[in-house]
Design a protein around this motif. Sequence first.
Motif, PDB file in Angstrom:
ATOM      1  N   LEU A 345      14.267  77.087  38.131  1.00 50.94           N
ATOM      2  CA  LEU A 345      13.168  77.940  36.641  1.00 50.94           C
ATOM      3  C   LEU A 345      13.825  78.257  35.396  1.00 50.94           C
ATOM      4  O   LEU A 345      13.094  78.334  34.194  1.00 50.94           O
ATOM      5  CB  LEU A 345      12.715  78.954  37.799  1.00 50.94           C
ATOM      6  CG  LEU A 345      11.753  78.657  38.915  1.00 50.94           C
ATOM      7  CD1 LEU A 345      11.304  80.394  39.539  1.00 50.94           C
ATOM      8  CD2 LEU A 345      10.949  78.525  38.299  1.00 50.94           C
ATOM      9  N   ALA A 346      14.938  78.550  35.543  1.00 58.78           N
ATOM     10  CA  ALA A 346      16.113  79.262  34.224  1.00 58.78           C
ATOM     11  C   ALA A 346      16.098  78.401  33.318  1.00 58.78           C
ATOM     12  O   ALA A 346      15.562  78.388  31.507  1.00 58.78           O
ATOM     13  CB  ALA A 346      17.207  79.843  35.067  1.00 58.78           C
ATOM     14  N   SER A 347      16.236  76.789  33.073  1.00 55.97           N
ATOM     15  CA  SER A 347      16.816  76.220  32.815  1.00 55.97           C
ATOM     16  C   SER A 347      15.528  74.693  32.988  1.00 55.97           C
ATOM     17  O   SER A 347      15.692  73.901  31.434  1.00 55.97           O
ATOM     18  CB  SER A 347      18.372  74.787  33.079  1.00 55.97           C
ATOM     19  OG  SER A 347      17.937  74.374  33.622  1.00 55.97           O
ATOM     20  N   GLN A 348      14.595  74.928  33.036  1.00 52.21           N
ATOM     21  CA  GLN A 348      13.497  74.160  33.698  1.00 52.21           C
ATOM     22  C   GLN A 348      13.655  72.029  33.776  1.00 52.21           C
ATOM     23  O   GLN A 348      13.280  71.756  33.770  1.00 52.21           O
ATOM     24  CB  GLN A 348      12.177  74.258  33.169  1.00 52.21           C
ATOM     25  CG  GLN A 348      11.694  75.363  32.916  1.00 52.21           C
ATOM     26  CD  GLN A 348      10.920  75.225  31.974  1.00 52.21           C
ATOM     27  OE1 GLN A 348       9.791  74.535  31.408  1.00 52.21           O
ATOM     28  NE2 GLN A 348      10.031  76.654  31.419  1.00 52.21           N
ATOM     29  N   HIS A 349      15.760  72.431  34.671  1.00 50.44           N
ATOM     30  CA  HIS A 349      15.747  71.066  34.938  1.00 50.44           C
ATOM     31  C   HIS A 349      15.018  70.374  36.052  1.00 50.44           C
ATOM     32  O   HIS A 349      14.830  71.417  36.739  1.00 50.44           O
ATOM     33  CB  HIS A 349      17.459  71.097  34.654  1.00 50.44           C
ATOM     34  CG  HIS A 349      17.912  71.571  33.902  1.00 50.44           C
ATOM     35  ND1 HIS A 349      19.090  71.042  33.430  1.00 50.44           N
ATOM     36  CD2 HIS A 349      17.206  71.056  31.675  1.00 50.44           C
ATOM     37  CE1 HIS A 349      19.649  71.232  32.070  1.00 50.44           C
ATOM     38  NE2 HIS A 349      18.571  71.036  31.602  1.00 50.44           N
ATOM     39  N   LEU A 350      14.910  69.384  35.830  1.00 49.54           N
ATOM     40  CA  LEU A 350      14.100  69.041  36.480  1.00 49.54           C
ATOM     41  C   LEU A 350      15.436  68.804  38.765  1.00 49.54           C
ATOM     42  O   LEU A 350      15.935  67.657  37.545  1.00 49.54           O
ATOM     43  CB  LEU A 350      13.353  67.398  37.094  1.00 49.54           C
ATOM     44  CG  LEU A 350      13.378  66.289  38.618  1.00 49.54           C
ATOM     45  CD1 LEU A 350      12.056  67.011  38.770  1.00 49.54           C
ATOM     46  CD2 LEU A 350      12.881  64.967  37.773  1.00 49.54           C
ATOM     47  N   ILE A 351      14.875  69.259  38.700  1.00 51.56           N
ATOM     48  CA  ILE A 351      15.900  69.092  40.746  1.00 51.56           C
ATOM     49  C   ILE A 351      15.407  68.446  41.970  1.00 51.56           C
ATOM     50  O   ILE A 351      16.300  67.958  42.795  1.00 51.56           O
ATOM     51  CB  ILE A 351      16.408  70.504  40.884  1.00 51.56           C
ATOM     52  CG1 ILE A 351      15.073  70.856  41.528  1.00 51.56           C
ATOM     53  CG2 ILE A 351      16.892  70.790  40.180  1.00 51.56           C
ATOM     54  CD1 ILE A 351      16.086  72.822  42.184  1.00 51.56           C
ATOM     55  N   ALA A 352      14.025  68.232  42.370  1.00 50.05           N
ATOM     56  CA  ALA A 352      13.565  67.263  43.067  1.00 50.05           C
ATOM     57  C   ALA A 352      11.988  67.360  43.060  1.00 50.05           C
ATOM     58  O   ALA A 352      11.511  67.582  41.714  1.00 50.05           O
ATOM     59  CB  ALA A 352      13.473  68.361  44.323  1.00 50.05           C
ATOM     60  N   ALA A 353      11.373  66.407  43.468  1.00 45.67           N
ATOM     61  CA  ALA A 353      10.365  66.066  43.457  1.00 45.67           C
ATOM     62  C   ALA A 353       9.006  66.200  45.109  1.00 45.67           C
ATOM     63  O   ALA A 353       9.733  65.838  46.440  1.00 45.67           O
ATOM     64  CB  ALA A 353       9.652  64.938  43.477  1.00 45.67           C
ATOM     65  N   GLU A 354       8.497  66.647  45.286  1.00 46.32           N
ATOM     66  CA  GLU A 354       7.326  66.750  46.564  1.00 46.32           C
ATOM     67  C   GLU A 354       6.249  65.629  46.333  1.00 46.32           C
ATOM     68  O   GLU A 354       5.396  65.291  45.423  1.00 46.32           O
ATOM     69  CB  GLU A 354       7.086  68.118  46.467  1.00 46.32           C
ATOM     70  CG  GLU A 354       6.136  68.469  47.818  1.00 46.32           C
ATOM     71  CD  GLU A 354       4.983  69.341  48.462  1.00 46.32           C
ATOM     72  OE1 GLU A 354       4.693  69.984  49.300  1.00 46.32           O
ATOM     73  OE2 GLU A 354       5.554  70.291  47.159  1.00 46.32           O
ATOM     74  N   ALA A 355       6.950  65.005  47.632  1.00 46.39           N
ATOM     75  CA  ALA A 355       5.582  63.491  47.573  1.00 46.39           C
ATOM     76  C   ALA A 355       4.305  63.885  48.349  1.00 46.39           C
ATOM     77  O   ALA A 355       4.409  65.286  49.173  1.00 46.39           O
ATOM     78  CB  ALA A 355       6.357  63.002  48.490  1.00 46.39           C
ATOM     79  N   LEU A 356       3.501  63.692  48.093  1.00 48.26           N
ATOM     80  CA  LEU A 356       1.971  64.489  48.364  1.00 48.26           C
ATOM     81  C   LEU A 356       0.955  62.910  48.704  1.00 48.26           C
ATOM     82  O   LEU A 356       0.508  62.372  47.160  1.00 48.26           O
ATOM     83  CB  LEU A 356       1.213  65.052  46.850  1.00 48.26           C
ATOM     84  CG  LEU A 356       1.684  66.142  46.802  1.00 48.26           C
ATOM     85  CD1 LEU A 356       1.655  67.158  45.697  1.00 48.26           C
ATOM     86  CD2 LEU A 356       1.902  67.606  48.103  1.00 48.26           C
ATOM     87  N   ILE A 357       0.006  62.457  49.497  1.00 49.78           N
ATOM     88  CA  ILE A 357      -0.767  61.577  49.400  1.00 49.78           C
ATOM     89  C   ILE A 357      -2.237  61.822  49.140  1.00 49.78           C
ATOM     90  O   ILE A 357      -2.519  63.198  48.410  1.00 49.78           O
ATOM     91  CB  ILE A 357      -1.233  61.542  51.408  1.00 49.78           C
ATOM     92  CG1 ILE A 357      -1.811  60.028  51.612  1.00 49.78           C
ATOM     93  CG2 ILE A 357      -1.502  63.208  51.269  1.00 49.78           C
ATOM     94  CD1 ILE A 357      -1.100  59.246  51.393  1.00 49.78           C
TER      95      ILE A 357
END
Length: 575
Positions: A345-357
Amino acid sequence: MTTILVIEDEPQVQANICEILELADYTTLAATDGISGIELARQQIPDLIICDVMMPCLDGYGVIAELRQYPETANTPFIFLTARSEQEALRQAMQLGADDYLRKPFSPEDLLETVAVRLKKHLGLVSQFTQQLEQAREAAQFLRHYDRDTGLPNYQLLEKHFDLAKIYAQQQNVPLAVLVVELEQLEHISATLGHRMRKLLLESFAQRLLAFAAASPSLDVIAYLGGRQFALLSRPATGQSQASELAKSLLQALQVPFVVAGQEIFVKPTIGISLYPENGEALDRLLGCAEGAVYKGSKPLDLGFYFYTPQQHVRALERLTLESKLHHALENDELQVFYQPQVELASQHLIAAEALIRWRLPGQGYISPVDLISIAEQTGLIIPIGEWVLETACRQACHWQQELAKSLKISVNLSARQFHQPDLAGQVEQVLQRTGLAPQWLVLEVTESSILEDTQKALATLEDLRALGIEVAIDDFGTGYSSLSCLKQFPFDVLKIDQSFVRNIHQTPDNIPITRIIIQLAKELNLDLIAEGIETEQELKFLLSHGCRMGQGYLFGRPVSALEFNQFFGPANQN
């Protein structure tokens, strides 16, 4: 008159026996050998047979063995006449089905007493059998129209009542109401407390309904449809307003807890209502409409009863069509996996992704994910679809790592059915081996409700998954009834704050202290924390100010296809 057959090869002995019996008002038949005796017995069906053991051609043993094979003579009382006194001969006679024997010579009194005793005993057996047969007929008659466990009328009897009520309703031009009462707790009680408690609750529920019916002049009959459903038929002239009052009164009567085997159980049934002739003329149709109203009702949820509307029929047909098409969605390549970014949240760097059908139907566009998951759960298709999502997501994460040199965790949701599969950990391990994804890059999300179905099995499954090196997240935290005990009992790595607490948090003051406590709780338990549903800068600032480190939501990015997700790998999002 009682008829007795005498089979005796000595003419004088035969004549004496017949004379004694006739003097006692018995009717006699006579045969001089075993073969003719069998023929006479099958033709005349006597009430009792007296037969000599030692005869030419066919002895008495052969006679009784033959007669016991025919239904009409299988149970006829049989008395042997014998001059032999050996115990073995007498035992043989009794084993073949003889009822008694007389040793020659015998007196008239012995003969008549033996005959009388045999006939009296046989008459008693016949009477007992007749009584049992009548009881069996009555039981069969009862079961044709009543349920064995509840004692309530069944569908067949309900249909008879409906046919009669419909005739009167037609003559008077008045409506009828059909109510279906759904008792959802039955399956849960069976799973947690056992089948016996389910049966006892079912009986108590039926008795409560009967008591309610006795005090309700507008009710005609209550029936048990099986499973967790009961049906109520009103008397004619019960329209929507009267049916509403009836449903309210019934729900109020059912609010009082049930005490079953010393345990207090609260139930919250749901009632669906259809009207004759507005919603149909056949009982099957009206029951189907009322059942559909239970799930797709138009009344506010807190009332607990729903009226059928024609729109529900359209939605039911649409859902049935979707169910059929979903069976072919995988093979037709209609399913897609979208990915939503999870950021620091602080840097808004991407760290993960949630897979959604996602499901895209040709000519219809994207189907609502809520409808997709609901249909998949109900049909059992969630198992193969869930496996496909897991493998697709893991393969995509490997692609990002190998082709784009972008390493990030991939988070995949598990449905309750998936989670409770045998050897889930073994299946996940095989997916990792096939795709080449290292386990530390996979996070599996489970809901509180899914793990509480069988806590011992859930605990073992979670431990097996974590033993592989996989992280486990509890999704939608805060929406269940036992969230705190859930965190204490089960080994989780990640806690996800449900979006209902985050979205518009400043407009819902009650959510502020709850969210603050959840953040602090995660810190105390050393759990990673992800907030869902972040859509505004104001929500982001609130979460940052209280120490929430990670999150996801439309503020950072909507779920998109794998190709579109590459946009999140920009310079500002380098890991």
